[in-house]
Motif scaffolding. Structure first.
Motif, PDB file in Angstrom:
ATOM      1  N   GLY A 143       0.817  -1.224   0.000  1.00 44.84           N
ATOM      2  CA  GLY A 143       0.000   0.000   0.000  1.00 44.84           C
ATOM      3  C   GLY A 143       0.843   1.264   0.000  1.00 44.84           C
ATOM      4  N   PHE A 144       1.995   1.201  -0.620  1.00 41.68           N
ATOM      5  CA  PHE A 144       2.890   2.365  -0.591  1.00 41.68           C
ATOM      6  C   PHE A 144       2.248   3.543  -1.306  1.00 41.68           C
ATOM      7  N   ASN A 145       2.275   4.697  -0.656  1.00 48.20           N
ATOM      8  CA  ASN A 145       1.622   5.880  -1.216  1.00 48.20           C
ATOM      9  C   ASN A 145       2.335   7.161  -0.791  1.00 48.20           C
ATOM     10  N   LYS A 146       3.622   7.173  -1.009  1.00 47.33           N
ATOM     11  CA  LYS A 146       4.396   8.372  -0.649  1.00 47.33           C
ATOM     12  C   LYS A 146       5.087   8.900  -1.898  1.00 47.33           C
ATOM     13  N   LYS A 147       5.660  10.082  -1.751  1.00 51.81           N
ATOM     14  CA  LYS A 147       6.272  10.672  -2.942  1.00 51.81           C
ATOM     15  C   LYS A 147       7.571   9.976  -3.341  1.00 51.81           C
ATOM     16  N   SER A 148       8.007  10.332  -4.522  1.00 53.36           N
ATOM     17  CA  SER A 148       9.142   9.675  -5.151  1.00 53.36           C
ATOM     18  C   SER A 148      10.426   9.684  -4.310  1.00 53.36           C
ATOM     19  N   GLU A 149      10.661  10.776  -3.568  1.00 55.71           N
ATOM     20  CA  GLU A 149      11.895  10.864  -2.759  1.00 55.71           C
ATOM     21  C   GLU A 149      11.930   9.752  -1.707  1.00 55.71           C
ATOM     22  N   VAL A 150      10.785   9.513  -1.077  1.00 53.65           N
ATOM     23  CA  VAL A 150      10.718   8.467  -0.051  1.00 53.65           C
ATOM     24  C   VAL A 150      10.956   7.107  -0.692  1.00 53.65           C
ATOM     25  N   LEU A 151      10.350   6.915  -1.851  1.00 46.67           N
ATOM     26  CA  LEU A 151      10.527   5.655  -2.573  1.00 46.67           C
ATOM     27  C   LEU A 151      11.998   5.443  -2.933  1.00 46.67           C
ATOM     28  N   GLN A 152      12.640   6.497  -3.420  1.00 45.44           N
ATOM     29  CA  GLN A 152      14.054   6.382  -3.800  1.00 45.44           C
ATOM     30  C   GLN A 152      14.912   6.003  -2.600  1.00 45.44           C
ATOM     31  N   GLN A 153      14.608   6.635  -1.460  1.00 42.93           N
ATOM     32  CA  GLN A 153      15.373   6.346  -0.244  1.00 42.93           C
ATOM     33  C   GLN A 153      15.195   4.876   0.158  1.00 42.93           C
ATOM     34  N   LEU A 154      13.956   4.397   0.091  1.00 46.24           N
ATOM     35  CA  LEU A 154      13.682   3.007   0.464  1.00 46.24           C
ATOM     36  C   LEU A 154      14.303   2.031  -0.535  1.00 46.24           C
ATOM     37  N   LEU A 155      14.315   2.414  -1.796  1.00 44.35           N
ATOM     38  CA  LEU A 155      14.952   1.562  -2.806  1.00 44.35           C
ATOM     39  C   LEU A 155      16.439   1.388  -2.506  1.00 44.35           C
ATOM     40  N   ARG A 156      17.059   2.463  -2.038  1.00 48.91           N
ATOM     41  CA  ARG A 156      18.491   2.371  -1.705  1.00 48.91           C
ATOM     42  C   ARG A 156      18.734   1.374  -0.581  1.00 48.91           C
ATOM     43  N   ALA A 166      -4.337   3.600  -4.606  1.00 51.62           N
ATOM     44  CA  ALA A 166      -3.894   4.999  -4.615  1.00 51.62           C
ATOM     45  C   ALA A 166      -3.448   5.452  -6.004  1.00 51.62           C
ATOM     46  N   ILE A 167      -2.925   4.517  -6.809  1.00 53.29           N
ATOM     47  CA  ILE A 167      -2.418   4.928  -8.121  1.00 53.29           C
ATOM     48  C   ILE A 167      -3.540   5.288  -9.099  1.00 53.29           C
ATOM     49  N   LEU A 168      -4.769   4.905  -8.746  1.00 54.74           N
ATOM     50  CA  LEU A 168      -5.879   5.199  -9.658  1.00 54.74           C
ATOM     51  C   LEU A 168      -6.310   6.658  -9.581  1.00 54.74           C
ATOM     52  N   SER A 169      -5.937   7.336  -8.499  1.00 55.09           N
ATOM     53  CA  SER A 169      -6.373   8.724  -8.397  1.00 55.09           C
ATOM     54  C   SER A 169      -5.504   9.597  -9.313  1.00 55.09           C
ATOM     55  N   ASP A 170      -6.140  10.607  -9.905  1.00 52.08           N
ATOM     56  CA  ASP A 170      -5.460  11.378 -10.941  1.00 52.08           C
ATOM     57  C   ASP A 170      -4.268  12.172 -10.442  1.00 52.08           C
ATOM     58  N   LEU A 196     -12.734  -3.198  -6.182  1.00 53.62           N
ATOM     59  CA  LEU A 196     -11.769  -3.118  -7.288  1.00 53.62           C
ATOM     60  C   LEU A 196     -11.300  -4.488  -7.713  1.00 53.62           C
ATOM     61  N   SER A 197     -10.911  -4.588  -8.998  1.00 54.64           N
ATOM     62  CA  SER A 197     -10.232  -5.798  -9.431  1.00 54.64           C
ATOM     63  C   SER A 197      -8.783  -5.394  -9.689  1.00 54.64           C
ATOM     64  N   VAL A 198      -7.863  -6.315  -9.461  1.00 58.43           N
ATOM     65  CA  VAL A 198      -6.453  -5.974  -9.621  1.00 58.43           C
ATOM     66  C   VAL A 198      -6.146  -5.669 -11.088  1.00 58.43           C
ATOM     67  N   LYS A 199      -7.025  -6.147 -11.969  1.00 61.98           N
ATOM     68  CA  LYS A 199      -6.852  -5.863 -13.394  1.00 61.98           C
ATOM     69  C   LYS A 199      -6.855  -4.341 -13.655  1.00 61.98           C
ATOM     70  N   GLN A 200      -7.714  -3.625 -12.933  1.00 61.06           N
ATOM     71  CA  GLN A 200      -7.768  -2.170 -13.110  1.00 61.06           C
ATOM     72  C   GLN A 200      -6.429  -1.528 -12.730  1.00 61.06           C
ATOM     73  N   ILE A 201      -5.818  -2.062 -11.672  1.00 62.44           N
ATOM     74  CA  ILE A 201      -4.514  -1.536 -11.228  1.00 62.44           C
ATOM     75  C   ILE A 201      -3.450  -1.877 -12.282  1.00 62.44           C
ATOM     76  N   TYR A 202      -3.482  -3.102 -12.774  1.00 59.78           N
ATOM     77  CA  TYR A 202      -2.524  -3.510 -13.818  1.00 59.78           C
ATOM     78  C   TYR A 202      -2.615  -2.586 -15.031  1.00 59.78           C
ATOM     79  N   GLU A 203      -3.856  -2.325 -15.467  1.00 63.90           N
ATOM     80  CA  GLU A 203      -4.029  -1.510 -16.678  1.00 63.90           C
ATOM     81  C   GLU A 203      -3.462  -0.113 -16.494  1.00 63.90           C
ATOM     82  N   ARG A 204      -3.696   0.456 -15.307  1.00 64.58           N
ATOM     83  CA  ARG A 204      -3.188   1.804 -15.046  1.00 64.58           C
ATOM     84  C   ARG A 204      -1.659   1.808 -15.007  1.00 64.58           C
ATOM     85  N   VAL A 205      -1.098   0.807 -14.356  1.00 68.78           N
ATOM     86  CA  VAL A 205       0.365   0.735 -14.232  1.00 68.78           C
ATOM     87  C   VAL A 205       1.008   0.512 -15.601  1.00 68.78           C
TER      88      VAL A 205
END
Ligand SMILES: [Zn+2]
Length: 231
Positions: A143-156, A166-170, A196-205
């Motif tokens: 359920g990650f829903n933070k901005k890119s900087e936080v994601l980059q830090q966690l990726l490191r 969350a990704i479905l919101s504009d 929701l179906s996960v298919k909707q999330i897949y399509e958006r991604v």
């Protein structure tokens, strides 16, 4: 190609974290259950993830649930440990939450199953715990829903991610993150969104990453395979 991956190819979609019991031959539905002392192995879905969710932990009686988790976690249906983790917005003290989380961290290591993490406003503590434990199994923040900087830090720090509704919101801050996160570092989920179906999330991604749905499906199957080490 290993036998386990061939088996997985039957599934067109993977819902990596859901509270819904969906039956669909094309869907690998990884249902997450909060363990209680009463939960029995007969009740486990075909694919599931078991943990003590910080929201539902009772400070006085969690030890019994923990004992049951330790036992049930070994079942073959249990693909991952969690969701578990840290939440700064609930009354249960962070200290108690860390104690219970650490036990699940250890269990995931013993059983060699990935850890599915719930984290709300405690990313610094989460990173500290990861540095301290140096886990050998993947840690996946759901359920990650933070901005890119936080994601980059966690990726490191070599975290993995599961993205949901969350990704479905504009205006989601996740759009940039989704477009740029390396392949192999994420999966998708519906969590508690029964509508929701996960298919909707897949399509958006797929559209955000400018890849075809088929390509995304193949990539996520491979990621799931890597993270759960079915081979
Ligand atoms: Zn959840």
């Amino acid at each position: 190609m290993g036998v386990a991956l061939l088996y997985l190819l039957n599934f067109m979609f993977i819902d990596f974290h859901t509270h819904s019991d969906r039956q669909d031959p094309e869907l690998l539905n990884l249902q997450t259950l909060h363990v209680t002392p009463e939960l029995s192995s007969e009740e486990l879905p075909t694919f599931c993830s078991l943990g003590l969710h910080p929201w539902f932990v009772e400070e006085k009686s969690w030890a019994e649930s923990w004992a049951n988790l330790e036992l049930l976690g070994r079942s073959p249906q249990v693909i991952a440990i969690g969701e578990c983790g840290l939440d700064r917005l609930i009354p249960l003290s962070l200290e108690v939450q860390i104690t219970i989380f650490q036990k699940q961290i250890e269990l995931a290591e013993v059983l060699q199953k990935p850890l599915v993490i719930h984290c709300v406003r405690a990313f610094a503590e989460l990173i500290e715990l990861k540095k301290k434990t140096k886990p050998s199994v993947p840690w996946i923040i759901h359920g990650f829903n933070k901005k890119s900087e936080v994601l980059q830090q966690l990726l490191r720090h070599d975290f993995y991610f599961s993205f949901g509704a969350a990704i479905l919101s504009d205006r989601s801050p996740l759009h940039q993150a989704i477009a740029t996160i390396p392949d192999g570092k994420f999966l998708l989920e519906t969590d508690d969104r029964h509508d929701l179906s996960v298919k909707q999330i897949y399509e958006r991604v797929a559209s955000l990453r400018q890849v075809s749905l088929t390509t995304l499906q193949a990539q996520l199957l491979e990621t799931y395979y890597q993270l759960t080490r079915l081979s």
